[in-house]
Design an enzyme around this catalytic site. Structure first.
Site, PDB file in Angstrom:
ATOM      1  CG  LEU A  39      -1.892  -1.148   1.338  1.00 39.80           C
ATOM      2  CD1 LEU A  39      -2.574  -1.131   2.691  1.00 39.80           C
ATOM      3  CD2 LEU A  39      -2.922  -1.083   0.220  1.00 39.80           C
ATOM      4  N   GLY A  42       7.234   3.958   3.020  1.00 40.89           N
ATOM      5  CA  GLY A  42       7.827   5.153   3.597  1.00 40.89           C
ATOM      6  C   GLY A  42       9.309   4.954   3.802  1.00 40.89           C
ATOM      7  CB  ALA A  43      11.933   7.159   5.169  1.00 39.69           C
ATOM      8  CD  GLU A  44      11.964   5.361  10.086  1.00 42.15           C
ATOM      9  OE1 GLU A  44      12.962   5.890   9.580  1.00 42.15           O
ATOM     10  OE2 GLU A  44      12.019   4.592  11.052  1.00 42.15           O
ATOM     11  CB  ALA A  45       7.390   1.010   8.193  1.00 39.38           C
ATOM     12  CG  LEU A  47       0.371  -0.188   5.703  1.00 39.58           C
ATOM     13  CD1 LEU A  47       0.617  -0.631   7.141  1.00 39.58           C
ATOM     14  CD2 LEU A  47      -0.483   1.062   5.692  1.00 39.58           C
ATOM     15  CE  LYS A  62       4.441   1.444  10.359  1.00 40.49           C
ATOM     16  NZ  LYS A  62       3.837   2.632  10.911  1.00 40.49           N
ATOM     17  CG  ASP A 170       3.729  11.862  10.270  1.00 40.40           C
ATOM     18  OD1 ASP A 170       3.936  10.903   9.496  1.00 40.40           O
ATOM     19  OD2 ASP A 170       3.641  13.047   9.878  1.00 40.40           O
TER      20      ASP A 170
END
Lengths: 285, 214, 349
Positions: A39, A42-45, A47, A62, A170
């Site tokens: 979906l 991101g930079a972190e994770a 989904l 996630k 966020d």
């Protein structure tokens, strides 16, 4: 006399070894059929949408992948810490009655979390649709009051979040969802029956439903006025930049927030200080 | 005749099967428990007291975590079946988890879980053995069956939920029906009860997922 | 056009001469020389002594630069100097020299933001057109992206700069400051391999380093008191090299993380690393691994340009001068605090 661009330095990535991409699924999910649907990245994770236990229970996956640039010990430590923190915050919020996705399963060593799938659209997409045109079947004055009511529920939900001792980190309109009201459900298995056509139409005419807060990847447990005010400031800036015509609507968010818990008004006053300080200490660039 | 429900849980390899069988009016609980304790290899099952189980998902979630931990060599107990019992627990005390969730001498409502990793044991095989071994009335492994067995008070106590500042979800939900434009449905008593049960279930899943995190 | 640039915001005094060809094309470096003031090991450089160093060297360096470039005062179009940010007295020393040249040669002055100097020189040298910039030095740590005529700060160190953290640790270990404390930490770190547990402090797009400095100082003190400590995981002895290694791995991971966040936020895949800490090969490698994973690229300049220098001031100053900017003598002050986003970048759209 040398031109500045004589012998420009090479792109550093060219001399580095090829490593497996960090965007691979956690090994467990390589068996999954159909494979989880990506979906967002991101930079972190990452989904995904997939199922939990049985095909009739949709869920969100996630995954915080290993980062190739970090020392493996540091990487494992951070991945575990962060996915755990997120799961804990979600569970705490849910326990306190805040509308957030439920935690279903977790593997902190492998960096993944399975949580409740939230049906519906983001507040962002709703505002995009509703601010630019009036949906079929809704008259203009009704539209205004529906939007205002939704904003009030947003403010109330953020207030409940803060009252539970959690700061989101966020808050944007993409991290707020409107989940349509469903008929009574008791257990997970029966909570996702197909919605009747009637509900579908109702949803498009009215902004009914529960406001659900998602994406707690940057959340932390705090009761500091400063942290809460920054949360609101981030949301305010998000409103301002993505829905410039919605500024007066945001006032309704703040009003409802101010009435949502004891101490909320103090946070609103603190928000004024944060606004004056500007960029430092907040996240929107 | 035993009623076996066989699951191929999402994300587990396709050769893995989780078999579940539910019984009422079990007469030989002590015998079954004895087989477990003596390590009788024919009785490698998770024998659960169904009054401690709130829903089918509750039990399957435990089986899922146990299997995932097994696949990652992270078992804290002897085998994947004892681990299933342990995975129901909100804390790290294995002995406690057996006392609270495992079959005891006075159990009459029994949930049996069998996890097969190699595909060598079939649904028929499980059905045959359990039909012989369990002296009780087989009921379908569905939420309706469990609902009549669940001891909610006991579960709330085990998971420490439902005290004044915890899942008082009825109180929370009521807020939504004072919204000025009435945009939420007003929940009647029965619906409120079902909502509360669902909140209890997800709270339990969260506790099970976080168990053992340091 | 030709510009001379004077840089003295910290302990490096740099003089550079640059030429922007009339019909466009790459800038030409006519001269780029520098002299560094190094304090003895275990000490940091003090503003008073640094300013004295700059005052004693500036005339020499200007003369040498002109000679190397083969230009005379008449050929120079403007005199650029670092207005800020930086340390007060050293900044003043270079500024005074610039004002003197301006009066002597009757040429206009251009005050330049030190950070913008790094960015513009980095862009010119590497050809990276619109990268996310990580500017890391002893005095600054910022993640910057260009938008609408400003270099906007997306993330920064909330307390001390990463270079400051490394430099202060070098003092703790009493490592020589020559050629640069950070460089010596880097070399020592190459011999380390045990990763010790240090606080990792990234908050949103920002990070902080005073906590990790405090922790590593404690570890250093413990090691000094008990040189026979062993690593919990391997049982092998822990050395100062391991401390340096752990510090670098941790702070650089933090920098790469906030850079990646900014990249995701603005939708960019290019990174430009500037500033003294940008010379560090391990930082470059880590940044490269992150960018490569995203299918992006990383550019960094060598020590001629990543360490504070005069040519970047000349270059950025000349870019501004060509859009009509100059600094009147009365306004040619210095300021210790001068945020990167305060500058109106008129030379870009």
């Amino acid at each position: 006399m040398a031109a500045a661009t004589d012998n420009p330095p090479a792109d550093i990535t060219e001399n580095l070894p090829d490593l497996p991409p960090s965007t691979l699924l956690p090994p467990l999910f390589n068996n999954t059929n159909p494979p989880p649907e990506l979906l967002t990245q991101g930079a972190e994770a990452l989904l995904y949408r997939t199922t939990y236990l049985v095909p009739s229970i949709p869920c969100a996956l996630k995954h915080r992948p290993s980062k190739p640039y970090r020392h493996p010990i540091l990487d494992a430590r951070l991945t575990k810490q962060r996915i755990l923190a997120e799961a804990r915050v979600l569970a705490k919020c849910r326990r306190e009655g805040v509308n957030v996705p439920a935690v279903y399963a977790l593997d902190w060593e492998k960096g993944w979390l399975l949580m409740e799938w939230i049906e519906g659209g983001t507040v962002r997409s709703i505002l995009d649709r509703w601010l630019h045109s009036t949906p079929v079947g809704v008259d203009a004055s009704k539209r205004e009051s529906e939007l205002k009511d939704l904003m009030s529920r947003v403010g109330q939900t953020v207030g409940e979040l803060h009252r539970a001792g959690v700061v989101h980190g966020d808050l944007t309109t993409s991290n707020l969802m409107l989940k349509p009201v469903s008929t009574a459900d008791d257990t997970l298995a029966s909570s996702h029956e197909e919605e009747g056509k009637q509900h579908q139409e109702q949803r498009e005419q009215h902004l009914q439903g529960e406001v659900v807060v998602i994406d707690f990847g940057l959340a932390m447990q705090s009761v500091q006025d400063e942290d809460r005010a920054v949360d609101l400031y981030v949301l305010e800036r998000a409103f301002g930049s993505t829905h410039p015509r919605a500024e007066n609507l945001f006032q309704e968010v703040l009003r409802a927030y101010g009435e949502s818990f004891k101490g909320a008004k103090v946070v609103l006053r603190r928000l004024e200080d944060v606004r004056m300080r500007g960029r430092k200490k907040s996240m929107i660039g | 005749m035993a009623l076996i429900e066989t699951f191929h849980l999402s994300h587990l390899p396709s050769s893995y099967a989780v078999h579940a069988a539910l019984y009422r009016d079990v007469q030989n609980a002590s015998f079954l428990r004895q087989q477990l304790l003596s390590g009788n290899t024919e009785f490698e099952y998770a024998f659960l007291d169904a009054t401690s189980i709130i829903s089918t998902m509750h039990a399957l979630a435990a089986a899922f975590r146990a299997t995932n931990d097994f696949m990652n060599n992270r078992l804290r107990s002897r085998n994947v079946h004892s681990e299933t019992v342990f995975c129901l627990s909100p804390n790290n005390n294995i002995a406690d988890s057996f006392r609270r969730f495992g079959v005891n001498d006075t159990t009459t409502n029994l949930l049996v879980i069998k996890i097969c990793t190699g595909g060598e044991i079939t649904t028929d095989g499980v059905r045959t053995h359990l039909s012989r071994a369990v002296d009780g009335a087989a009921v379908p492994f569905i939420d309706e069956s469990l609902r009549s067995m669940t001891d909610l008070a006991k579960i709330k106590k085990i998971y420490k939920i439902g005290t004044s500042n915890n899942v008082g979800s009825a109180g929370k939900r009521n807020k939504s029906d004072i919204s000025p434009t009435g945009s939420q449905m007003v929940l009647n008593g029965n619906q409120a009860e079902l909502k509360e049960r669902k909140e209890l279930e997800v709270a339990i899943l969260g506790l099970m997922a976080l168990r053992g995190a340091t | 056009m030709i510009a001379i640039g004077l840089e003295g915001s910290a302990n490096k005094l740099g003089v550079g001469l640059i030429r922007h060809p009339p019909k466009g094309g790459p800038a030409q470096i006519l001269a780029n020389i520098r002299h560094t003031y190094n304090s003895p090991p275990g000490e940091g450089f003090l503003p008073k002594d640094t300013a004295k160093h700059h005052r004693s060297w500036v005339v020499n360096l200007v003369k040498q630069a002109l000679k190397e470039a083969g230009v005379s005062a008449a050929d120079v179009d403007c005199i650029c100097y670092t207005k800020g940010p930086g340390m007060g007295a050293p900044l003043q020393s270079a500024a005074i020299a610039a004002r003197m040249l301006s009066l002597l040669w009757d040429k206009p002055l251009v005050g330049v933001n030190h950070c913008v100097g790094h960015i513009e020189m980095g862009r010119e040298i590497t050809g990276a057109n619109n990268p996310v910039v990580l500017y890391v030095s002893g005095g600054n740590t910022q993640v910057i992206a260009y938008a609408e005529q400003r270099y906007r700060i997306f993330g920064e160190a909330l307390d001390i700069a990463v270079g400051n953290c490394l430099d202060r640790f070098a003092r703790t270990l009493e490592i020589p400051n020559d050629p640069a404390p950070g460089y010596n930490i880097e070399q020592l770190a190459k011999k380390g391999k045990h990763l010790l547990d240090l606080p990792y402090t990234v908050k949103g797009m920002d990070c902080s380093f005073s906590g990790i400095l405090a922790s590593i100082d404690v570890l250093a003190a413990q090691l000094k008191a008990n040189p026979n400590q062993t690593d919990a995981l391997t049982g092998e002895p822990i050395t100062a090299a391991d401390l340096c290694f752990s510090l670098q791995e941790t702070v650089f991971a933090m920098l790469v993380e906030i850079t990646e966040r900014a990249m995701a936020h603005v939708g960019s895949n290019q990174v430009l690393v500037v500033g003294g800490v940008g010379c560090n090969e391990r930082l470059q490698e880590m940044m490269g691994l992150m960018a490569k994973d995203r299918g992006g690229s990383v550019y960094a300049t060598d020590e001629r340009f990543c360490i504070d220098n005069g040519i970047m001031i000349a270059h950025a100053g000349l870019l501004a001068y060509r859009t009509g900017c100059q600094t009147a003598l009365n306004d040619s002050t210095c300021t210790q605090r001068y945020r990167t986003d305060e500058v109106l970048v008129k030379w870009r759209d």
